[in-house]
Design a protein around this motif. Structure first.
Motif, PDB file in Angstrom:
ATOM      1  N   ASP A 175      25.703 111.144   9.287  1.00 12.65           N
ATOM      2  CA  ASP A 175      25.299 112.141   8.270  1.00 12.65           C
ATOM      3  C   ASP A 175      26.225 112.177   7.063  1.00 12.65           C
ATOM      4  O   ASP A 175      26.056 113.032   6.191  1.00 12.65           O
ATOM      5  CB  ASP A 175      25.302 113.561   8.900  1.00 12.65           C
ATOM      6  CG  ASP A 175      24.102 113.776   9.793  1.00 12.65           C
ATOM      7  OD1 ASP A 175      23.139 113.016   9.645  1.00 12.65           O
ATOM      8  OD2 ASP A 175      24.139 114.703  10.622  1.00 12.65           O
ATOM      9  N   TYR A 176      27.197 111.259   6.982  1.00  6.40           N
ATOM     10  CA  TYR A 176      28.202 111.340   5.902  1.00  6.40           C
ATOM     11  C   TYR A 176      27.557 111.309   4.514  1.00  6.40           C
ATOM     12  O   TYR A 176      27.867 112.139   3.657  1.00  6.40           O
ATOM     13  CB  TYR A 176      29.220 110.204   6.050  1.00  6.40           C
ATOM     14  CG  TYR A 176      30.226 110.148   4.920  1.00  6.40           C
ATOM     15  CD1 TYR A 176      31.252 111.085   4.840  1.00  6.40           C
ATOM     16  CD2 TYR A 176      30.130 109.192   3.912  1.00  6.40           C
ATOM     17  CE1 TYR A 176      32.169 111.057   3.797  1.00  6.40           C
ATOM     18  CE2 TYR A 176      31.044 109.161   2.864  1.00  6.40           C
ATOM     19  CZ  TYR A 176      32.055 110.092   2.813  1.00  6.40           C
ATOM     20  OH  TYR A 176      32.953 110.070   1.774  1.00  6.40           O
ATOM     21  N   GLU A 177      26.641 110.353   4.288  1.00  3.60           N
ATOM     22  CA  GLU A 177      26.011 110.231   2.954  1.00  3.60           C
ATOM     23  C   GLU A 177      25.180 111.466   2.628  1.00  3.60           C
ATOM     24  O   GLU A 177      25.139 111.924   1.493  1.00  3.60           O
ATOM     25  CB  GLU A 177      25.139 108.963   2.882  1.00  3.60           C
ATOM     26  CG  GLU A 177      25.934 107.669   2.781  1.00  3.60           C
ATOM     27  CD  GLU A 177      26.851 107.616   1.558  1.00  3.60           C
ATOM     28  OE1 GLU A 177      26.475 108.147   0.504  1.00  3.60           O
ATOM     29  OE2 GLU A 177      27.958 107.047   1.674  1.00  3.60           O
ATOM     30  N   HIS A 178      24.509 111.998   3.649  1.00  2.00           N
ATOM     31  CA  HIS A 178      23.694 113.213   3.461  1.00  2.00           C
ATOM     32  C   HIS A 178      24.592 114.392   3.082  1.00  2.00           C
ATOM     33  O   HIS A 178      24.273 115.184   2.189  1.00  2.00           O
ATOM     34  CB  HIS A 178      22.918 113.498   4.754  1.00  2.00           C
ATOM     35  CG  HIS A 178      22.059 114.714   4.718  1.00  2.00           C
ATOM     36  ND1 HIS A 178      21.477 115.188   3.552  1.00  2.00           N
ATOM     37  CD2 HIS A 178      21.687 115.594   5.701  1.00  2.00           C
ATOM     38  CE1 HIS A 178      20.784 116.276   3.817  1.00  2.00           C
ATOM     39  NE2 HIS A 178      20.905 116.559   5.106  1.00  2.00           N
ATOM     40  N   LEU A 179      25.766 114.489   3.750  1.00  2.00           N
ATOM     41  CA  LEU A 179      26.717 115.568   3.448  1.00  2.00           C
ATOM     42  C   LEU A 179      27.236 115.428   2.015  1.00  2.00           C
ATOM     43  O   LEU A 179      27.344 116.414   1.277  1.00  2.00           O
ATOM     44  CB  LEU A 179      27.890 115.528   4.448  1.00  2.00           C
ATOM     45  CG  LEU A 179      29.024 116.527   4.216  1.00  2.00           C
ATOM     46  CD1 LEU A 179      28.529 117.961   4.343  1.00  2.00           C
ATOM     47  CD2 LEU A 179      30.175 116.303   5.200  1.00  2.00           C
TER      48      LEU A 179
END
Length: 597
Positions: A307-311
């Protein structure tokens, strides 16, 4: 409209004293919104604002009211947040007004935030109209509240208007008082346009929309404007006001409040409190501008690393509507990739985390919050540290200064002893004790900011059974004996559990973390040592015992030396494993420990 027929005012109150209900009632009474559109907490557009009953963002709205003298007035209400974390936003909104309605609950009386907000309003020389709200409640004590207005706030009791925003009592008297008592806006006499940018939000189609109050000159589409502090020049595409939804106007004159859109792409180009002027004939800046600086820092990481890019994308969107929130990427050996985030205060931090979870569907974990320390190094330089990982080695540090707050705590008389104990426990000093009325006292105390980060407000509420209230302001820096506490697992430091604490509290916190880690770290084939250390000195230790296989199970009868031989061999194996084996700490363990704070 003629400046003499314009009134700019805001409503200031403690949380839950009926500020938003009163603004709803004024909108309804002036016909700004119809019965069909009427709903509770109309100006609080966020779900979070509605749930918690607090205002997070400032909302301006323009109303038109025909007074008893037959004249039609333009009333500009700027609905301000009440919480201390947003005090700079409150002071900006107050700068845009000439008067303030001070709402006090008839049952609860004057509270801590009431005192702090009145001080802010008096600093700006605003005309204050006291409103005693909720007079329809069975336990309302109007004479006591009148006395508190005089004794605590030095406001004449006979100027107070009795009202009930819920029942609509006193609404007409409030509107008449706004017209009669609040002075009309006066031009500043500058050579050209002077307007205050007191807030902004991001619109997908228009770019950054800036909330403005015009002090001098006029603002109209097609003008070339300059933002003085950022130095940028733009062409105004659209101006308008709110009722409470935005509507377009052909110009904004002296004293009027509204918005402007000029195709500004980034919210960082607009600084809160900036002065907008004519690009061809610039006017001097309006006083009172200051940069918004975060006070509390915390690491935010996605629980699922995918989820890093989404965060990252979610934080960028959130920052468009909340320029006070800052973040930058950081990595942690234990938690992976995440962000170091800066907030105005604890409520701001809580709200940002809640919005990330709710509006952007993210599972996140936050590290222990810390504040900005000033570290004086032995070579004479000063370094600002907000992350324990960046703390220099102890032998390079000459002195550490920590931020201090001045807290105003209101509580019933019988709980004063318990509160004094709490303040002492948090390394605070009580400067002043003031008796407000036969039932309550106000304590003024100086406390370190990092001591109130986790549970201070909750403990005040639990000690006073919900009757205590607190407000605080920043009061500079003070030298303090702070140390960096490291947690070592099998001799390796785990950065997620590092924190900066006072030396007197380091040992108890180290023991607490070590005991907690012992519970959550799974057993390995070898002994795992959990240690708390300051520099090279170990101050606490726990041991996770090894998993044990019964190697002597196959020995039945025979000589004891056979068993000894097997046990010695097992001991050698464990020793070798301890030297080369690594300890696996599951993600759940981090979440569990960080949750306990």
């Amino acid at each position: 409209m003629e400046p003499s027929l314009i009134r700019n005012f805001c409503i200031i109150a403690h949380v839950d004293h009926g500020k938003t209900t009163l603004s709803d009632r004024l909108l309804h009474r002036t016909g700004t919104i119809s019965d069909r559109e009427m709903q509770e907490q109309l100006l609080d557009s966020m779900d979070l604002e509605r749930e918690r009953g607090i205002t997070i963002k400032a909302h301006p709205v323009t109303m038109y009211y025909t007074a008893r003298n037959g004249k039609r007035y333009e009333l500009n209400l700027i609905d301000t947040p009440g919480h201390v974390d947003f005090s700079y936003e409150v002071s900006r909104s107050l700068r845009a007004c000439e008067g303030a309605l001070l709402v006090v609950d008839a049952a609860q009386g004057v509270e801590a935030q009431t005192v702090a907000n009145v001080h802010l309003a008096m600093k700006q020389n605003l005309t204050i109209i006291p409103v005693i709200n909720k007079i329809d409640l069975p336990h309302a004590n109007i004479p006591l509240v009148r006395q508190q207005l005089e004794d605590i706030l030095a406001i004449p009791a006979d100027s107070a208007i009795l009202a009930s925003a819920k029942e609509g009592i006193g609404t007409d008297e409030i509107l008449e008082a706004i017209v009669e008592r609040i002075p009309p806006p006066q031009p500043t006499g500058a050579p050209s346009l002077q307007a205050l940018a007191f807030d902004s939000y991001f619109d997908t189609y228009k770019g950054v929309v800036v909330y403005v109050r015009v002090f001098n000159g006029e603002l109209r589409p097609g003008m070339q404007i300059r933002l003085l502090h950022s130095g940028q020049t733009y062409e105004v595409k659209e101006v308008g006001s709110f009722n409470p939804k935005p509507y377009v106007r052909d110009r904004l004159g002296v004293g009027e409040t509204g918005y402007l859109a000029a195709g500004i792409k980034s919210p960082f180009e607009v600084k809160l409190g900036d002065t907008i002027t004519d690009a061809r004939i610039p006017s001097p800046a309006l006083p009172g501008f200051q940069e918004v600086r975060p006070m509390v820092f915390s690491g935010i990481y996605p629980i699922n690393t995918a989820d890093y890019e989404h965060l990252k994308a979610s934080m960028a969107k959130l920052q468009l509507n909340d320029p006070a929130f800052v973040y930058q990427p950081e990595t942690s050996v234990a938690l992976g990739f995440g962000f170091r985030c800066g907030f105005l205060g604890l409520l701001h931090m809580e709200i940002v985390q809640e919005r990330l979870r709710r509006e952007y569907n993210l599972d996140i974990i936050a590290t222990y919050p810390s504040v900005v320390y000033r570290v004086h190094l032995t070579n004479g330089t000063v370094k600002e540290v907000d992350n324990p990982a960046h703390m220099p080695e102890p032998n390079y540090i000459a002195q550490i200064e920590e931020p201090i707050i001045r807290a105003y705590i209101l509580c019933p008389n019988e709980y004063i002893g318990d509160l004094l104990l709490l303040i002492t426990e948090k390394r605070g000093v009580v400067e002043n004790t003031e008796t407000l009325d036969p039932r309550r006292v106000m304590l003024t105390a100086r406390l370190p900011l990092n001591e109130i980060l986790i549970d201070f407000h909750d403990r005040i509420k639990s000690i006073t059974h919900g009757y205590g209230s607190m407000d605080y302001e920043h009061a500079g820096y003070m030298p303090s004996d702070m140390v960096k506490l490291d947690m070592l697992v099998n001799g390796e430091p785990v950065d997620a559990f590092s924190c900066i604490v006072h030396r007197d509290k380091a040992e108890s916190r180290g023991r607490l973390l070590a005991a907690k880690l012992k519970e959550v770290i799974p057993r390995h084939q070898f002994q795992v040592a959990i240690q708390a250390a300051i520099g090279g000195r170990i101050i606490a230790r726990e041991t996770v015992s090894a998993l044990r296989k019964d190697v002597t199970a196959k020995c039945y009868g025979g000589d004891i030396t056979r068993k000894r031989k097997l046990l010695e061999r097992q001991k050698e194996g464990k020793k070798r494993m301890k030297a080369i084996g690594s300890v696996h700490i599951p993600q759940e363990a981090f979440i569990e420990v960080l949750k306990t704070g």
